[in-house]
Enzyme design. Sequence first.
Site, short mmCIF file in Angstrom:
data_model
loop_
_atom_site.label_atom_id
_atom_site.label_comp_id
_atom_site.label_asym_id
_atom_site.label_seq_id
_atom_site.Cartn_x
_atom_site.Cartn_y
_atom_site.Cartn_z
N ASP A 1 38.49 55.32 28.47
CA ASP A 1 38.64 56.64 27.84
C ASP A 1 37.49 57.52 28.32
O ASP A 1 36.51 57.01 28.87
CB ASP A 1 38.66 56.53 26.31
CG ASP A 1 37.37 55.94 25.74
OD1 ASP A 1 36.87 54.97 26.32
OD2 ASP A 1 36.86 56.47 24.74
N GLU B 1 35.82 54.07 23.35
CA GLU B 1 34.37 54.00 23.40
C GLU B 1 33.72 55.34 23.09
O GLU B 1 32.73 55.41 22.36
CB GLU B 1 33.91 53.53 24.79
CG GLU B 1 32.46 53.05 24.83
CD GLU B 1 31.43 54.16 25.00
OE1 GLU B 1 30.25 53.91 24.69
OE2 GLU B 1 31.79 55.28 25.42
MN MN Z 1 30.40 54.98 28.72
MN MN Z 2 30.20 58.06 27.49
#
Ligand code: MN
Ligand code: MN
Length: 504
Positions: free
Chosen positions: A128, A193
């Site tokens: 992501d 993340e």
């Molecule tokens: Mn990262």
């Molecule tokens: Mn990052």
Amino acid sequence: MGLLHIPGKKMNPRAAPYILLVISAVQGFRYSELEQHVNSKQEEYVEALREWVAIESDSSNVLKRPDLHHMMEKAAQKLRLMGGMVELVDIGQQELPDGQTLALPKVVTAQFGSDPNKRTVCIYGHVDVQPAKMDDGWATDPYNLTDINGNLYGRGASDNKAPVLAWIHAVEAYQALHMELPVNVKFIIEGMEETGSNGLEDMIVAQRDIFFSDVDYIIISDCGWLSRRPALTYGTRGNCYFFAEIEGPKQDLHSGVYGGTVIEPMTDLIGILDTLIDPNGKILIPGIREAVAPLSDEEWKMYQDIQFDLENYKNKIGVDQLMYNSKVDLLAHMWRYPTVSIHGIQGAFSDHGTKTVIPAKVVAKFSIRQVPNMDPAVVKKQVTDYLHLVFSKRKSPNKLKVTMVIGAKPWLADTQDPVFEAGKAAIKRVFNVDPDLIREGATIPIARTFQDVTGKSIIMMPIGGFDDGLHSQNEKMSRYNYIEGTKYFIAYLHEVSLIKKTSV
Ligand code: MN
Ligand code: MN
């Protein structure tokens, strides 16, 4: 590796295969063939990155969730085509502020090999990205990978798509040359993340005795070097994020009409915020500095040897003066001492113009970067008690409420661990230098989660450049770091296989 390629020297063509065999038997590792393979595949690797960057896998934008699902599926498909045992693990739903729920992107796990006589490494990465728009000031379309002078510009190029691809290509290279993988390789790739890895910790806990049971080492390549010299990262700071709310009158007031008659929440708030840290960077909250692990001579020496240019650093951020003037002091305060940053005040007037308002309720946002041996639960109490004490001295009728909304722990590895020796050897082989051993001032909570939940050794092996512009406009990954980084990962898989299995 130069042995096989003596320029201008003709080898007996019939002797060549024999020499190859002898050398591979002696060396056991045909690195130069792998290296050549990577060189020959360079354009394909860049093309693969182009395809991944083209997917707007922004995890913070719920409207982009279909793209994010597509990204996870694409990563899974790539690993499946390589013959990996691949799973897309459902990690549930995300609750949105309006009460609706949204499916989280599945976590991709993959496995190549399960030989019990071999070491098993697990590579963590994320696919992501942070948001990006042309309007933010990008020079090129952030989702159209653009090569300018050997730099590949695009959102997610360095954070974290190219590093994930480099690991995949490292495995692919062994396969393409019909070389046995020296270790079993697992992947765990997530898609949340950039927004706090929702659902991942629960998944790691659930998989501790399953997916992680035979893993020896966990590798994270989600950060950058400090200079042009390759680096291994052995620590990150944690973060405790606080809200300090002061509430006074029941509504905002006119400063001309009421000013001078009420005790203003904003004045109280600024007053207590000013007691957190002094102008020299000294944290004034009792107990915080005392908890910090002392700087050892060895560490001091290590910082001395690190390649880091203070002038460059100043230029990069556009300041004339820093908090500290020596390299060692500066690095130490970037990595291994806590710091207080004040981020903003909610409810305060912040627009252009001259509104003469007395805000009725204001909320300060500040955070303290955590280092060993600080403990977020203790820090929470220290900060709360201290602010209430300071506030009580003001004898204000307003109400103070302090809450800690994030409590992420720091991570620190033992650099004597053989995984770091393997990293040094791989860097030496590919870049012909000794790496800098560095820490990261920012927080990568997943490192500590892996350490706490699985008990395995963790190593961070960045391949990002120091000037990649993560989260910023014009993020890039250089071809050099991407391609040499792939070779480095190939070499690492070999080096880490040499670590003896000892019975504990
Ligand atoms: Mn990262
Ligand atoms: Mn990052």
